[in-house]
Design a protein around this motif. Sequence first.
Motif, mmCIF file in Angstrom:
data_model
loop_
_atom_site.group_PDB
_atom_site.id
_atom_site.type_symbol
_atom_site.label_atom_id
_atom_site.label_comp_id
_atom_site.label_asym_id
_atom_site.label_seq_id
_atom_site.Cartn_x
_atom_site.Cartn_y
_atom_site.Cartn_z
ATOM 1 N N SER A 8 0.741 -1.366 0.082
ATOM 2 C CA SER A 8 0.087 -0.076 -0.024
ATOM 3 C C SER A 8 0.690 1.217 -0.200
ATOM 4 N N ASN A 9 0.160 2.307 -0.398
ATOM 5 C CA ASN A 9 0.945 3.454 -0.540
ATOM 6 C C ASN A 9 -0.029 4.703 0.129
ATOM 7 N N LEU A 10 0.442 5.386 1.197
ATOM 8 C CA LEU A 10 -0.472 6.385 1.894
ATOM 9 C C LEU A 10 -1.092 7.487 0.702
ATOM 10 N N VAL A 11 -0.322 7.931 0.114
ATOM 11 C CA VAL A 11 -1.012 8.814 -0.736
ATOM 12 C C VAL A 11 -1.924 8.188 -1.751
ATOM 13 N N ILE A 12 -1.632 7.134 -2.082
ATOM 14 C CA ILE A 12 -2.761 6.467 -3.166
ATOM 15 C C ILE A 12 -4.017 6.234 -2.341
ATOM 16 N N ASP A 13 -3.915 5.669 -0.995
ATOM 17 C CA ASP A 13 -5.018 5.372 -0.110
ATOM 18 C C ASP A 13 -5.865 6.791 0.021
ATOM 19 N N ILE A 14 -5.217 7.743 0.128
ATOM 20 C CA ILE A 14 -6.099 8.989 0.271
ATOM 21 C C ILE A 14 -6.669 9.717 -0.853
ATOM 22 N N LEU A 15 -5.863 9.357 -1.905
ATOM 23 C CA LEU A 15 -6.710 9.603 -3.222
ATOM 24 C C LEU A 15 -7.721 8.693 -3.509
ATOM 25 N N ILE A 16 -7.627 7.431 -3.173
ATOM 26 C CA ILE A 16 -8.912 6.625 -3.309
ATOM 27 C C ILE A 16 -10.013 7.024 -2.498
ATOM 28 N N PHE A 17 -9.918 7.525 -1.274
ATOM 29 C CA PHE A 17 -10.963 8.155 -0.244
ATOM 30 C C PHE A 17 -11.698 8.979 -1.204
ATOM 31 N N TYR A 18 -10.791 10.068 -1.520
ATOM 32 C CA TYR A 18 -11.360 11.401 -2.331
ATOM 33 C C TYR A 18 -12.087 10.867 -3.539
ATOM 34 N N LEU A 19 -11.428 10.138 -4.311
ATOM 35 C CA LEU A 19 -12.090 9.654 -5.585
ATOM 36 C C LEU A 19 -13.294 9.025 -5.388
ATOM 37 N N SER A 20 -13.453 7.952 -4.439
ATOM 38 C CA SER A 20 -14.492 7.044 -4.043
ATOM 39 C C SER A 20 -15.872 8.240 -3.698
ATOM 40 N N VAL A 21 -15.624 9.090 -2.684
ATOM 41 C CA VAL A 21 -16.454 10.214 -2.311
ATOM 42 C C VAL A 21 -17.036 10.877 -3.443
ATOM 43 N N PHE A 22 -16.072 11.358 -4.399
ATOM 44 C CA PHE A 22 -16.629 12.086 -5.698
ATOM 45 C C PHE A 22 -17.464 11.085 -6.643
ATOM 46 N N ILE A 23 -16.936 10.083 -6.926
ATOM 47 C CA ILE A 23 -17.948 8.945 -7.639
ATOM 48 C C ILE A 23 -19.396 8.757 -6.845
ATOM 49 N N ALA A 24 -19.210 8.621 -5.554
ATOM 50 C CA ALA A 24 -20.489 8.120 -4.845
ATOM 51 C C ALA A 24 -21.548 9.596 -5.114
ATOM 52 N N PHE A 25 -21.018 10.603 -5.100
ATOM 53 C CA PHE A 25 -22.102 11.715 -5.166
ATOM 54 C C PHE A 25 -22.332 11.952 -6.607
ATOM 55 N N ALA A 26 -21.197 11.761 -7.757
ATOM 56 C CA ALA A 26 -21.611 11.980 -8.958
ATOM 57 C C ALA A 26 -22.770 11.035 -9.517
#
Length: 162
Positions: A99-117
Amino acid sequence: MKKYVVIIGILFVWIIGTLFHFVYEWSGENLIVGLISPVNESVWEHMKLIFFPMLLFGLLTKNKDTNPCQTSAYYAGMLIGTLLIPVMFYLYTPILGGSNLVIDILIFYLSVFIAFALSYFLSKNCLLRKYNGLLFFAVTLLMVSFFIFTFVPPSLPIFSTP
């Protein structure tokens, strides 16, 4: 669902979800707080970072005039957004060998964006209205699973700290 509500929702879940990462520790490891915020670094616990803040936002913005199409779309967005976290995590970690912390954080932000979109677009076409009960059941089942598996996790990789 109006576009400005989507934007506010994304920002709300980004902020609250980020804070939730630390709330259990800040609370002195309070068991009640642990039901809705991560108690360890497992992928399963990190799914709470989107699920509970998005649930809270939905409850805060729901009113009597809410379109039934919007409700089913929101449930679908919550479920997909939450499930994207382990899907993306387990897609990239074998490639990078961990795992990579930066990628994990980006996954969270992207998942939220996709959920609302997804919620926004599904609320416009009303495809899921007839599945509202099933989607509500799935959201409730996932919530109960978070409560149970927080303190009695199965012996599966998703419940272990990577």
